[in-house]
Enzyme design. Structure first.
Site, PDB file in Angstrom:
ATOM      1  N   ARG A 173       0.975  -1.478  -0.022  1.00  0.00           N
ATOM      2  CA  ARG A 173       0.123   0.043   0.057  1.00  0.00           C
ATOM      3  C   ARG A 173       0.941   1.254   0.038  1.00  0.00           C
ATOM      4  O   ARG A 173       1.712   1.607   0.908  1.00  0.00           O
ATOM      5  CB  ARG A 173      -0.879  -0.109   1.185  1.00  0.00           C
ATOM      6  CG  ARG A 173      -1.715   1.155   1.325  1.00  0.00           C
ATOM      7  CD  ARG A 173      -2.585   1.144   2.707  1.00  0.00           C
ATOM      8  NE  ARG A 173      -3.455   0.149   2.522  1.00  0.00           N
ATOM      9  CZ  ARG A 173      -3.691  -0.895   3.657  1.00  0.00           C
ATOM     10  NH1 ARG A 173      -2.788  -0.921   4.668  1.00  0.00           N
ATOM     11  NH2 ARG A 173      -4.664  -1.664   3.657  1.00  0.00           N
ATOM     12  N   ARG A 233      -2.142  -0.035  10.196  1.00  0.00           N
ATOM     13  CA  ARG A 233      -2.072   0.302   8.532  1.00  0.00           C
ATOM     14  C   ARG A 233      -0.651   0.105   8.173  1.00  0.00           C
ATOM     15  O   ARG A 233      -0.010   0.885   8.143  1.00  0.00           O
ATOM     16  CB  ARG A 233      -2.572   1.636   8.635  1.00  0.00           C
ATOM     17  CG  ARG A 233      -2.586   2.083   7.345  1.00  0.00           C
ATOM     18  CD  ARG A 233      -4.027   3.233   7.104  1.00  0.00           C
ATOM     19  NE  ARG A 233      -4.421   3.316   5.606  1.00  0.00           N
ATOM     20  CZ  ARG A 233      -5.283   2.555   4.795  1.00  0.00           C
ATOM     21  NH1 ARG A 233      -5.952   1.676   5.261  1.00  0.00           N
ATOM     22  NH2 ARG A 233      -5.416   3.003   3.747  1.00  0.00           N
ATOM     23  N   GLU A 274     -11.873  -2.161   9.254  1.00  0.00           N
ATOM     24  CA  GLU A 274     -12.108  -3.255   8.478  1.00  0.00           C
ATOM     25  C   GLU A 274     -11.004  -4.357   8.223  1.00  0.00           C
ATOM     26  O   GLU A 274      -9.713  -4.056   8.541  1.00  0.00           O
ATOM     27  CB  GLU A 274     -11.997  -2.524   6.847  1.00  0.00           C
ATOM     28  CG  GLU A 274     -12.214  -3.659   5.783  1.00  0.00           C
ATOM     29  CD  GLU A 274     -11.841  -3.047   4.502  1.00  0.00           C
ATOM     30  OE1 GLU A 274     -11.034  -3.713   3.389  1.00  0.00           O
ATOM     31  OE2 GLU A 274     -12.345  -1.661   4.129  1.00  0.00           O
ATOM     32  N   SER A 311     -12.927  -7.483   3.013  1.00  0.00           N
ATOM     33  CA  SER A 311     -13.956  -7.201   1.919  1.00  0.00           C
ATOM     34  C   SER A 311     -14.177  -8.168   0.936  1.00  0.00           C
ATOM     35  O   SER A 311     -13.277  -8.721   0.428  1.00  0.00           O
ATOM     36  CB  SER A 311     -13.174  -5.729   1.264  1.00  0.00           C
ATOM     37  OG  SER A 311     -13.943  -5.035   0.533  1.00  0.00           O
ATOM     38  N   ARG A 316      -4.327  -6.719  11.671  1.00  0.00           N
ATOM     39  CA  ARG A 316      -5.390  -6.247  12.142  1.00  0.00           C
ATOM     40  C   ARG A 316      -6.215  -7.193  13.154  1.00  0.00           C
ATOM     41  O   ARG A 316      -6.556  -6.992  14.228  1.00  0.00           O
ATOM     42  CB  ARG A 316      -6.400  -5.422  11.347  1.00  0.00           C
ATOM     43  CG  ARG A 316      -5.996  -4.281  10.781  1.00  0.00           C
ATOM     44  CD  ARG A 316      -7.058  -3.430  10.129  1.00  0.00           C
ATOM     45  NE  ARG A 316      -6.548  -1.941   9.500  1.00  0.00           N
ATOM     46  CZ  ARG A 316      -7.194  -1.410   8.853  1.00  0.00           C
ATOM     47  NH1 ARG A 316      -8.225  -1.629   8.594  1.00  0.00           N
ATOM     48  NH2 ARG A 316      -6.698   0.032   8.311  1.00  0.00           N
TER      49      ARG A 316
END
Length: 196
Positions: free
Chosen positions: A28, A43, A115, A118, A162
């Protein structure tokens, strides 16, 4: 993506559904990102995740997408984590997806849901772009059916960093020890509590 293994192919209906799982490295890069989530496990800029991918006949797409979401939810349930499923509105869904549902886990340290998965149903968008087709089985009404585009879908099993934070925070005791969810105990030689 994994679907490209079948780029340019014409499959037979009996070959569907195709279900795949893979561990994928993810990267990312976000220009101008700032704040508390630029470092740490929440993150990460490089991380691994388990991808769930399906190629299915269009008439089974909705049921298979629900099952894919159920697979991701089952992981959170097995880890005994509080979570919610959020169906994204059309404006938040990427241009290639017909629908998208995010799974968000409760993080007590942040007092918010974040989150961790997904799941997206792409319809025939990806199949058209990679020219993937399947030939339906003949029927009394259509003895020589023409090839059709299948539907594709994908979802992340869980964002590992996470999920780890969620397990540590949601199962922490007042003394700082952490109760190990029962599904993880066989991997920790039966350990029930991580102590100080």
């Amino acid at each position: 993506p994994l679907t490209n293994f079948w780029r340019g192919e014409t499959l037979q209906e009996k070959d569907l559904p195709i279900r795949m799982v893979a561990h994928t490295p993810c990267f990312r890069a976000e220009a101008g990102s700032y704040g508390r989530d630029t470092r740490g496990l929440i993150r990460q800029h490089q991380f691994g995740k388990v991808e769930l991918v399906k190629i299915v006949a269009p008439e089974h797409a909705d049921a298979e997408a629900d099952a894919l979401l159920g697979d991701a939810e089952a992981l959170l349930q097995a880890l005994e984590l509080p979570y919610r499923a959020v169906q994204l509105c059309a404006g938040d869904v990427g241009f290639s997806a017909q629908r998208c549902v995010d799974l968000e886990v409760w993080l007590p340290g942040q007092q918010e849901y974040r989150e961790v998965s997904s799941c997206s149903l792409m319809g025939d968008f990806q199949a058209r772009r990679m020219n993937l087709r399947y030939k339906p089985a003949p029927s009394p009404e259509d003895k020589k059916p023409r090839p059709r585009f299948p539907c594709t879908m994908n979802g992340s099993g869980l964002a590992v960093g996470r999920a780890l934070v969620a397990v540590l925070e949601n199962h922490q005791n007042a003394d700082g020890s952490v109760n190990v969810p029962s599904v993880l105990r066989p991997y920790l030689q039966g350990l029930e509590v991580l102590g100080k």
